[in-house]
Design an enzyme around this catalytic site. Structure first.
Site, PDB file in Angstrom:
ATOM      1  N   THR A  51     -10.489   5.009   3.890  1.00  0.00           N
ATOM      2  CA  THR A  51      -9.945   6.344   4.156  1.00  0.00           C
ATOM      3  C   THR A  51     -10.430   7.363   3.116  1.00  0.00           C
ATOM      4  O   THR A  51     -10.660   8.529   3.436  1.00  0.00           O
ATOM      5  CB  THR A  51      -8.394   6.290   4.197  1.00  0.00           C
ATOM      6  OG1 THR A  51      -8.027   5.318   5.178  1.00  0.00           O
ATOM      7  CG2 THR A  51      -7.786   7.618   4.581  1.00  0.00           C
ATOM      8  N   ASP A  76      -8.741  -5.857   6.085  1.00  0.00           N
ATOM      9  CA  ASP A  76      -9.859  -5.323   5.299  1.00  0.00           C
ATOM     10  C   ASP A  76     -11.091  -6.234   5.339  1.00  0.00           C
ATOM     11  O   ASP A  76     -12.131  -5.884   4.764  1.00  0.00           O
ATOM     12  CB  ASP A  76      -9.451  -5.122   3.833  1.00  0.00           C
ATOM     13  CG  ASP A  76      -8.611  -3.867   3.644  1.00  0.00           C
ATOM     14  OD1 ASP A  76      -8.899  -2.866   4.316  1.00  0.00           O
ATOM     15  OD2 ASP A  76      -7.658  -3.898   2.831  1.00  0.00           O
ATOM     16  N   VAL A 125      -8.754   2.971  10.167  1.00  0.00           N
ATOM     17  CA  VAL A 125      -9.807   3.619   9.362  1.00  0.00           C
ATOM     18  C   VAL A 125      -9.849   2.834   8.060  1.00  0.00           C
ATOM     19  O   VAL A 125      -8.881   2.817   7.310  1.00  0.00           O
ATOM     20  CB  VAL A 125      -9.507   5.110   9.065  1.00  0.00           C
ATOM     21  CG1 VAL A 125     -10.580   5.682   8.131  1.00  0.00           C
ATOM     22  CG2 VAL A 125      -9.462   5.925  10.348  1.00  0.00           C
ATOM     23  N   ASP A 126     -10.944   2.162   7.826  1.00  0.00           N
ATOM     24  CA  ASP A 126     -11.096   1.466   6.552  1.00  0.00           C
ATOM     25  C   ASP A 126     -11.989   2.331   5.675  1.00  0.00           C
ATOM     26  O   ASP A 126     -13.002   2.856   6.137  1.00  0.00           O
ATOM     27  CB  ASP A 126     -11.745   0.091   6.765  1.00  0.00           C
ATOM     28  CG  ASP A 126     -11.922  -0.627   5.433  1.00  0.00           C
ATOM     29  OD1 ASP A 126     -10.912  -0.816   4.737  1.00  0.00           O
ATOM     30  OD2 ASP A 126     -13.064  -0.964   5.075  1.00  0.00           O
ATOM     31  N   ASP A 142      -7.927  -2.501  11.325  1.00  0.00           N
ATOM     32  CA  ASP A 142      -7.878  -1.481  10.272  1.00  0.00           C
ATOM     33  C   ASP A 142      -8.392  -0.216  10.964  1.00  0.00           C
ATOM     34  O   ASP A 142      -9.586  -0.090  11.241  1.00  0.00           O
ATOM     35  CB  ASP A 142      -8.762  -1.860   9.083  1.00  0.00           C
ATOM     36  CG  ASP A 142      -8.478  -0.967   7.872  1.00  0.00           C
ATOM     37  OD1 ASP A 142      -7.950   0.146   8.074  1.00  0.00           O
ATOM     38  OD2 ASP A 142      -8.793  -1.378   6.745  1.00  0.00           O
ATOM     39  N   LYS A 198     -19.849  -2.199   3.750  1.00  0.00           N
ATOM     40  CA  LYS A 198     -20.481  -3.164   2.837  1.00  0.00           C
ATOM     41  C   LYS A 198     -20.837  -4.452   3.591  1.00  0.00           C
ATOM     42  O   LYS A 198     -21.900  -5.021   3.387  1.00  0.00           O
ATOM     43  CB  LYS A 198     -19.553  -3.467   1.653  1.00  0.00           C
ATOM     44  CG  LYS A 198     -19.409  -2.287   0.693  1.00  0.00           C
ATOM     45  CD  LYS A 198     -18.551  -2.633  -0.506  1.00  0.00           C
ATOM     46  CE  LYS A 198     -17.069  -2.470  -0.289  1.00  0.00           C
ATOM     47  NZ  LYS A 198     -16.620  -1.091  -0.023  1.00  0.00           N
ATOM     48  N   ASP A 227      -6.278   7.775  11.012  1.00  0.00           N
ATOM     49  CA  ASP A 227      -5.743   6.412  10.832  1.00  0.00           C
ATOM     50  C   ASP A 227      -4.634   6.149  11.866  1.00  0.00           C
ATOM     51  O   ASP A 227      -4.641   5.129  12.566  1.00  0.00           O
ATOM     52  CB  ASP A 227      -5.148   6.219   9.418  1.00  0.00           C
ATOM     53  CG  ASP A 227      -6.140   6.481   8.290  1.00  0.00           C
ATOM     54  OD1 ASP A 227      -6.391   5.570   7.496  1.00  0.00           O
ATOM     55  OD2 ASP A 227      -6.667   7.620   8.209  1.00  0.00           O
ATOM     56  N   SER A 255     -15.660   1.262   2.161  1.00  0.00           N
ATOM     57  CA  SER A 255     -15.280   0.576   3.408  1.00  0.00           C
ATOM     58  C   SER A 255     -16.047  -0.702   3.718  1.00  0.00           C
ATOM     59  O   SER A 255     -16.913  -1.151   2.977  1.00  0.00           O
ATOM     60  CB  SER A 255     -15.396   1.522   4.608  1.00  0.00           C
ATOM     61  OG  SER A 255     -16.731   1.575   5.081  1.00  0.00           O
TER      62      SER A 255
HETATM   63  N1  LIG Z   1      -5.957  -2.122  -5.921  1.00  0.00           N
HETATM   64  C1  LIG Z   1      -6.727  -2.452  -4.886  1.00  0.00           C
HETATM   65  N2  LIG Z   1      -7.667  -3.404  -5.013  1.00  0.00           N
HETATM   66  C2  LIG Z   1      -8.458  -3.745  -3.988  1.00  0.00           C
HETATM   67  N3  LIG Z   1      -8.390  -3.169  -2.763  1.00  0.00           N
HETATM   68  C3  LIG Z   1      -7.461  -2.216  -2.581  1.00  0.00           C
HETATM   69  C4  LIG Z   1      -6.593  -1.800  -3.606  1.00  0.00           C
HETATM   70  N4  LIG Z   1      -5.802  -0.823  -3.125  1.00  0.00           N
HETATM   71  C5  LIG Z   1      -6.154  -0.650  -1.839  1.00  0.00           C
HETATM   72  N5  LIG Z   1      -7.142  -1.493  -1.501  1.00  0.00           N
HETATM   73  C6  LIG Z   1      -7.805  -1.678  -0.220  1.00  0.00           C
HETATM   74  O1  LIG Z   1      -9.154  -1.298  -0.388  1.00  0.00           O
HETATM   75  C7  LIG Z   1      -9.593  -0.719   0.817  1.00  0.00           C
HETATM   76  C8  LIG Z   1     -10.766   0.171   0.534  1.00  0.00           C
HETATM   77  O2  LIG Z   1     -11.757  -0.634  -0.016  1.00  0.00           O
HETATM   78  P1  LIG Z   1     -13.175  -0.099  -0.269  1.00  0.00           P
HETATM   79  O3  LIG Z   1     -14.056  -1.264  -0.463  1.00  0.00           O
HETATM   80  O4  LIG Z   1     -13.538   0.867   0.796  1.00  0.00           O
HETATM   81  O5  LIG Z   1     -12.990   0.676  -1.642  1.00  0.00           O
HETATM   82  S1  LIG Z   1     -13.714   1.970  -2.166  1.00  0.00           S
HETATM   83  O6  LIG Z   1     -13.085   3.131  -1.556  1.00  0.00           O
HETATM   84  O7  LIG Z   1     -15.142   1.841  -1.882  1.00  0.00           O
HETATM   85  O8  LIG Z   1     -13.480   1.941  -3.629  1.00  0.00           O
HETATM   86  C9  LIG Z   1      -8.411   0.014   1.345  1.00  0.00           C
HETATM   87  O9  LIG Z   1      -8.526   0.090   2.751  1.00  0.00           O
HETATM   88  P2  LIG Z   1      -8.093   1.437   3.532  1.00  0.00           P
HETATM   89  O10 LIG Z   1      -6.690   1.727   3.103  1.00  0.00           O
HETATM   90  O11 LIG Z   1      -8.183   0.995   4.948  1.00  0.00           O
HETATM   91  O12 LIG Z   1      -9.060   2.506   3.163  1.00  0.00           O
HETATM   92  C10 LIG Z   1      -7.229  -0.831   0.875  1.00  0.00           C
HETATM   93  O13 LIG Z   1      -6.758  -1.701   1.854  1.00  0.00           O
HETATM   94 MG   LIG Z   2      -8.856  -1.010   4.817  1.00  0.00          MG
HETATM   95 MG   LIG Z   3      -5.176   2.642   3.766  1.00  0.00          MG
HETATM   96 MG   LIG Z   4      -7.270   1.640   6.659  1.00  0.00          MG
END
Ligand SMILES: Nc1ncnc2c1ncn2[C@@H]1O[C@H](COP(=O)(O)OS(=O)(=O)O)[C@@H](OP(=O)(O)O)[C@H]1O
Ligand SMILES: [Mg+2]
Ligand SMILES: [Mg+2]
Ligand SMILES: [Mg+2]
Length: 377
Positions: free
Chosen positions: A148, A314, A145-146, A143, A288, A54, A285
């Site tokens: 993570t 995101d 790394v989306d 982002d 989707k 990241d 991530s």
């Molecule tokens: N509470 C809550 N609700 C919604 N979204 C949140 C929440 N907390 C974090 N995030 C953000 O969600 C990103 C990851 O989303 P994903 O769709 O990959 O989720 S999952 O891992 O499949 O469950 C994640 O992105 P990354 O941090 O880049 O991985 C966050 O930005």
């Molecule tokens: Mg993200």
């Molecule tokens: Mg993150």
């Molecule tokens: Mg990220």
């Protein structure tokens, strides 16, 4: 500017190349992480994870965008924070990873001075990405790394880079290193299917990079490139299109894996009332959005818990790619997402929905309205 000209603009060219470079970096870190004891991962104050990848991707993208577009008026909105890195035990590993990545930038057709950087320059590069965007001017949105969580679990993740101009997303690039170019190689458990054994490695393990430019009416996909990314590399891109399925019974719903990030029970109710029959595809991530854009699924719904504000990094790149590939993306009230109001998607009505077309979109919006009243959200 004419359509074709912009499609091969400097901004898009640099953005696509830098995402390829970032994907190569991520693949190395993911491989080493999976074969080590997790020493490349930290928890942030909100308990979410952050890794060497990241921070390193953010530093590399920041340095390259500064080199090409000048650091003076460059605005970058990105997830990671320099102060947190400066106190982290990951710093030295990040410095090494950044230097390694920069040294291979020429292979990707990127010119950047190859003088090794130290910790303070890495922290400075990351700190340069603390813009908060807004309605005026140009803002890069990253982002690094989306997903993570998917990344550390050896699963799907994405590198997402977008450009916002006067409050609108005009360019989106999504690197998906574990999402095969070839359709049908990912099953509903996000695992590569048995077809994998019969496919030659260069058909599946490369992943892909998708990109779109606002108003082009097309989105593109390239295989991830490991060797030389030649000047004519855009020729390896093929256009992608959303699914033509209109019958909810045949549509696949895509949603986050973790129930902390969306309400699975609410989307289950919506899916039922809209007549969806297939098992949801839960994927980490912005892959989707990639799945919707190239027709692997028809609907992406995301309903965060009350109080959580969605961030622009995101969504920006994925939303544009889906729209240009023929899809529709709005909030649950049917309004477009607003990327002009800073780092958050302010004014979002309940949740996000990306659909392959207007017919399914209308049905899902209707189903959300009828399910909302009885939900506990
Ligand atoms: N509470 C809550 N609700 C919604 N979204 C949140 C929440 N907390 C974090 N995030 C953000 O969600 C990103 C990851 O989303 P994903 O769709 O990959 O989720 S999952 O891992 O499949 O469950 C994640 O992105 P990354 O941090 O880049 O991985 C966050 O930005
Ligand atoms: Mg993200
Ligand atoms: Mg993150
Ligand atoms: Mg990220």
């Amino acid at each position: 500017m004419a359509e074709g000209q912009f499609l091969f603009s400097k901004e898009l060219d640099v953005a696509v190349r830098v995402v390829h470079l970032a994907c190569a970096l991520c693949q190395r870190v993911q491989n080493s992480l999976l074969s080590s004891n997790g020493s490349q991962v930290n928890s942030k104050d909100d308990d979410s994870l952050v890794t060497v990848a990241d921070y390193s991707v953010q530093a590399v993208v920041s340095r390259i965008l500064s080199e090409y577009f000048g650091s003076q008026n460059l605005s970058i909105v990105a997830e990671e924070d320099a102060q947190t890195l400066s106190k982290s035990d990951l710093l030295q590993e990040v410095v090494n990873t950044v230097n390694e990545s920069i040294s291979e930038a020429p292979k990707f057709g990127l010119k950047i001075s190859n003088v090794p950087v130290g910790p303070s320059q890495v922290i400075e590069a990351i700190g340069r990405c603390s813009s908060s965007g807004g309605p005026k001017g140009r803002h890069w949105v990253l982002d690094p790394v989306d997903g993570t969580l998917g990344f550390v679990r050896g699963n799907q993740y994405a590198v997402a880079l977008a450009l916002i101009e006067e409050g609108r997303v005009v360019l989106g690039v999504l690197g998906c290193p574990n999402y095969p170019v070839k359709k049908g190689l990912v099953n509903h458990h996000h695992q590569l299917t048995s077809e994998i054994s019969s496919a030659s490695p260069d058909m599946w393990d490369k992943g892909c990079v998708m990109y779109a430019k606002r108003g082009a009416g097309k989105a593109w996909m390239q295989p991830l490139i490991h060797g030389e990314l030649k000047l004519d590399s855009f020729e390896s891109a093929r256009s992608i299109r959303v699914s033509s399925v209109k019958d909810p019974a045949l549509a696949t719903l895509c949603e986050p894996v973790e129930k902390a990030n969306t309400s699975h029970s609410f989307t289950e109710g919506v899916a039922h009332s809209a007549g969806l029959r297939k098992k949801p595809l839960r994927v980490y991530s912005m892959v989707k959005y990639a799945a919707i854009a190239r027709g692997d699924a028809e609907i992406y719904m995301r309903f965060a818990r009350a109080g959580y504000k969605e961030k622009i990094w995101d969504h920006a790149a994925g939303v544009l790619i889906v729209q240009e590939a023929g899809g529709v993306v709005t909030d649950a009230g049917g309004r477009p997402l607003d990327f002009s109001r800073g780092i958050y998607l302010e004014g979002l009505d309940r949740g996000i929905m990306a659909c392959s077309g207007a017919v399914l979109h209308e049905k899902i919006i209707g189903a959300v309205d009828s399910s909302w009243e009885c939900s506990l959200l």
